[in-house]
Design an enzyme around this catalytic site. Sequence first.
Site, PDB file in Angstrom:
ATOM      1  CB  CYS A 178     -21.198  36.798 -27.407  1.00  0.00           C
ATOM      2  SG  CYS A 178     -21.084  34.733 -26.610  1.00  0.00           S
ATOM      3  CG  HIS A 231     -17.695  39.189 -25.068  1.00  0.00           C
ATOM      4  ND1 HIS A 231     -18.729  39.655 -25.202  1.00  0.00           N
ATOM      5  CD2 HIS A 231     -17.361  38.046 -25.040  1.00  0.00           C
ATOM      6  CE1 HIS A 231     -19.962  38.507 -25.092  1.00  0.00           C
ATOM      7  NE2 HIS A 231     -18.796  37.816 -24.997  1.00  0.00           N
ATOM      8  NE  ARG A 235     -19.267  30.345 -20.324  1.00  0.00           N
ATOM      9  CZ  ARG A 235     -20.021  30.590 -20.280  1.00  0.00           C
ATOM     10  NH1 ARG A 235     -20.998  29.574 -20.745  1.00  0.00           N
ATOM     11  NH2 ARG A 235     -20.205  31.733 -20.931  1.00  0.00           N
TER      12      ARG A 235
END
Length: 242
Positions: free
Chosen positions: A97, A194, A131
Amino acid sequence: MKKQPQSITILQLYPRDMNIYGDWGNVLTLKRRLEWRGFATKLIEYNVGDTFPDDVDLIVGGGGQDSGQLRISDDLQKIAPQLKRLADDDLPMLVICGLYQLFGRSFTTKDGDIIPGIGILDLETIGGDERIVGNIIVKSPEFGEIIGYENHSGLTTLGQNTSALGDVIKGVGNNNIDGREGARYRNVIGTYLHGPLLPKNPHIADWMISQAIIRKYGAVVLDPLEDKYTEQARDIAKKRPR
Ligand code: GLN
């Protein structure tokens, strides 16, 4: 005389600023899977202002907020030559990320700050309006099915010299246009996943471990491990809604 175990040194990049999504789990997975096979491990952290260590076999870097990326930016430029040299020398690295973005050429934040990257990966990122959050499944030619969780607003576009980690089966990945996720250069993996990534995808952890051992000791035969519970967790994760 008892034979000394072979030893692998794992470096975590910027854990103080780039470790907000549990990416420490990646380091722990590498460490445990090495130790279960009888290897000795050494963990080192590199934070802003530290001296970059000479002796490293695996590098892992995590995600962070834009503010964390700004904090490490100057320091990352300072250690860029060492990281580039190690990447070109086939050292296995996993960057997630925020550090994935900064291993590219640049990241332009939503506020218009341009954070220069170190260009190990040929890609650029621009902060988006939304997001992108949720479970993600990727299909990779090299690693098969990869399961994770994405949480980013940056939209990443790959250049000519970098291939994707894989194609998105569920989720968004690099951007909302081309259906690709992550990037590869030699033994460097960059990704938005993640999870943390490696506990959910131990086949990638073992690939990194193998590359590190081959690079240091010339050859490797990794004993298989019992991954029954991981398989069950993967099956459940796959059925979760986005
Ligand atoms: N700040 C970056 C983004 O939101 C990185 C996020 C992260 O590391 N999870 O795109």
